[in-house]
Design an enzyme around this catalytic site. Structure first.
Site, PDB file in Angstrom:
ATOM      1  N   TYR A 134       0.965  -1.184   0.133  1.00 52.34           N
ATOM      2  CA  TYR A 134      -0.082  -0.062  -0.045  1.00 52.34           C
ATOM      3  C   TYR A 134       0.693   1.282  -0.180  1.00 52.34           C
ATOM      4  O   TYR A 134       0.677   2.260  -0.796  1.00 52.34           O
ATOM      5  CB  TYR A 134      -0.887  -0.110   1.360  1.00 52.34           C
ATOM      6  N   LYS A 138       1.368   4.648  -2.684  1.00 50.88           N
ATOM      7  CA  LYS A 138       1.509   5.921  -2.538  1.00 50.88           C
ATOM      8  C   LYS A 138       2.531   6.494  -2.934  1.00 50.88           C
ATOM      9  O   LYS A 138       2.591   7.654  -3.376  1.00 50.88           O
ATOM     10  CB  LYS A 138       1.277   6.140  -0.982  1.00 50.88           C
TER      11      LYS A 138
HETATM   12  C1  15L Z   1      -3.788   5.018   6.245  1.00 56.54           C
HETATM   13  O1  15L Z   1      -3.075   5.379   5.237  1.00 56.54           O
HETATM   14  C2  15L Z   1      -4.896   4.449   6.154  1.00 56.54           C
HETATM   15  O2  15L Z   1      -5.768   4.830   5.024  1.00 56.54           O
HETATM   16  C3  15L Z   1      -5.832   4.530   7.396  1.00 56.54           C
HETATM   17  O3  15L Z   1      -6.886   3.356   7.292  1.00 56.54           O
HETATM   18  C4  15L Z   1      -5.051   4.201   8.644  1.00 56.54           C
HETATM   19  O4  15L Z   1      -4.545   2.982   8.693  1.00 56.54           O
HETATM   20  C5  15L Z   1      -3.871   5.250   8.680  1.00 56.54           C
HETATM   21  O5  15L Z   1      -3.067   5.109   7.437  1.00 56.54           O
HETATM   22  C6  15L Z   1      -2.744   5.027   9.607  1.00 56.54           C
HETATM   23  O6  15L Z   1      -1.713   5.155   9.703  1.00 56.54           O
HETATM   24  O7  15L Z   1      -3.376   5.014  10.794  1.00 56.54           O
END
Ligand code: 15L
Length: 267
Positions: A134, A138
């Site tokens: 993920y 990004k």
């Molecule tokens: C993110 O990028 C997620 O979209 C969110 O659901 C959380 O997990 C957040 O990071 C986080 O790091 O707390």
């Protein structure tokens, strides 16, 4: 900025921004693969799968600015991340270019730099240290944004969002929490500030325990109103109920770092 598209409109941040930006721009279009549960009868909503270029083209037609929250918002299998966040993000930027969209605000994430230790304060110019597939997606989105800005003149703002919620949920979130109103403020800078070409901001409130130097956002007038410290006792009480995570506790990305972690095996 008359017509603004919000992708990922059915998600938590999307649902909040539809409301917070509703009174700001004359026309908000929203899109998601699923219909938002709270969709009002007068909202302009178009369902679309970001992995399908023709569907993305329909969604972006006629908009001036895009807030791109769409995609898979946590760690997942490569096939899912690839389709929603790699192919989907490419489709979004390419469709935006072809349609003459002027600005994109891209929802990046703290997980693009999640493997920085909590002992290190970082700014926006550090080498990416993603903590997950993920997080890699990004970093890819931030790179695409730079390409479309430098090569095609799209004005792009990447927000490395911490955690959007009404209050910080635990100790880690005391550092990375961002109030929904502060996210809306950052989005508005990306959509409206005349000097934006390509910028990265941390999506974080005014947190005493922050790990991030957000002076780049402040340079553009960002004045966060939220303060995680105001919720400190509740966050620390919630932390006590969590299972200890010694690897996650070392790094800014927390559980995204400890999941599937086996680097110690190589030592
Ligand atoms: C993110 O990028 C997620 O979209 C969110 O659901 C959380 O997990 C957040 O990071 C986080 O790091 O707390």
């Amino acid at each position: 900025m008359k017509t603004v598209l919000i992708t990922g409109a059915a998600g938590d941040i999307g649902s909040r921004l539809r409301k917070l930006l509703g009174g700001v721009y004359p026309h908000i279009r929203s899109s998601d693969i699923r219909t938002p549960a709270d969709l009002a009868a007068d909202e302009d909503f178009i369902a679309a799968d970001l992995a399908d270029f023709a569907q993305v083209q329909k969604v972006v037609a006629g908009v001036e600015g895009i807030v791109h929250l769409g995609g898979f918002s946590v760690e997942g299998p490569w096939e899912t991340i690839h389709s929603a966040n790699i192919v989907g993000c490419y489709n979004l930027f390419e469709a935006a270019r072809l349609a003459g969209v002027k600005r994109v605000v891209f929802a990046s994430s703290n997980h693009a730099t999640g493997f920085y230790p909590r002992t290190q304060r970082i700014g926006v110019h550090v080498t990416p240290r993603p903590d997950s597939r993920y997080g890699v997606s990004k970093v890819f989105g931030e790179a695409l944004g730079a390409l479309y800005s430098d090569k095609h003149g799209l004005r792009v703002t990447c927000l490395r969002i911490g955690n959007v919620a009404d209050a910080p949920a635990d100790q880690r979130r005391l550092s990375i929490w961002v109030s929904p109103e502060d996210v809306a403020q950052l989005v508005r800078i990306g959509l409206e500030h005349s000097d934006i070409r390509y910028e990265i901001f941390y999506g974080v409130s005014d947190n005493a325990a922050s790990w991030w130097d957000n002076s780049n956002a402040q340079r553009f007038g960002y004045k966060p109103q939220g303060r995680a410290e105001d919720f400190r006792d509740d966050a620390l009480a919630a932390q006590k109920k969590l299972k200890p995570d010694p690897i996650g506790a070392r790094y800014q990305g927390g559980p995204y770092c400890s999941a599937e972690y086996d680097a110690d095996r190589m030592a």
